[in-house]
Write an enzyme that holds these catalytic residues in place. Sequence first.
Site, PDB file in Angstrom:
ATOM      1  N   SER A 110       0.817  -1.208   0.000  1.00 53.47           N
ATOM      2  CA  SER A 110       0.000   0.000   0.000  1.00 53.47           C
ATOM      3  C   SER A 110       0.851   1.258   0.000  1.00 53.47           C
ATOM      4  CB  SER A 110      -0.927   0.013   1.216  1.00 53.47           C
ATOM      5  OG  SER A 110      -1.694   1.196   1.255  1.00 53.47           O
ATOM      6  N   ILE A 111       0.273   2.343  -0.533  1.00 61.13           N
ATOM      7  CA  ILE A 111       0.903   3.660  -0.474  1.00 61.13           C
ATOM      8  C   ILE A 111       0.041   4.603   0.371  1.00 61.13           C
ATOM      9  CG2 ILE A 111       2.124   3.414  -2.662  1.00 61.13           C
ATOM     10  CD1 ILE A 111      -0.100   5.125  -3.954  1.00 61.13           C
TER      11      ILE A 111
END
Length: 275
Positions: free
Chosen positions: A190-191
């Site tokens: 994830s970012i």
Amino acid sequence: MDSETINTSLNGEMDYSDLRAKLLQHKDKPAIINVTIGTTFKGAVDDLDIILQTLKDCGYSEDMFYIHCDAALCGLMVPFINNMISFKKPIGSVTISGHKFLGCPMPCGVQITRKSYINNLARNVEYIASVDATISGSRNGLTPIFLWYSLSAKGQIGLQKDVKRCLENARYLKDRLQQAGISVMLNELSIIVVLERPRDQEFIRRWQLSCVKDMAHVIVMPGITREMLDNFMNELVQQRKQWYQGGGVEPPCVADDIGAQNCACSYHKIDYISS
């Protein structure tokens, strides 16, 4: 159609034991499952392989289920991280947004599905003298050009570099928040960095933070630089000293939202530091 809501774990990922239980409750019916590849707030990625195995274990043959993968943000990222999404697996469709990670200047998206499904939906629309599969028989002709241009300009190597940089910057922000004693969570792949909600509404507005309950999140997109993250961190740390000076007010406890191991409130701080 009847629908069932599947529970999620603290990190926002699908609760596979609950999925199993719900499937077994409705074994007499086919299943349509929405698999989220990057949830909106926490960026959690449902494990497609576990879901497929669960369907198999519950006695669902491939003609008894349909899987749609909602990959609006992460659809252009996961190919460079793992090979999770593939039509070699028994999935029905994938959607990807062009205005998110790719950065097209107007909202647009792509739905990829199997040709057999398109053939079932497609019909000849007389007034456009063409075969069309959209519900209204019409579509925006400009957005595909934006998508083509963005993909062509970046290319596969450019996209791969963007993904790598965003993942590294997200981990950088998470580490800096953790070092500052601020509650924070970052899902694998994830970012989206989830942190405790800032106390000041003006700070939230200025940094355009999206908030839910006692949480806020930062989406580390390709246009976000280390300098921006450092500026955000420096201001946040400085502001927190003012918000919580004197000990009259304490940072919120977010253990129920992101897990006790990620919470740095006064109650969980000892465990947080030791971990």
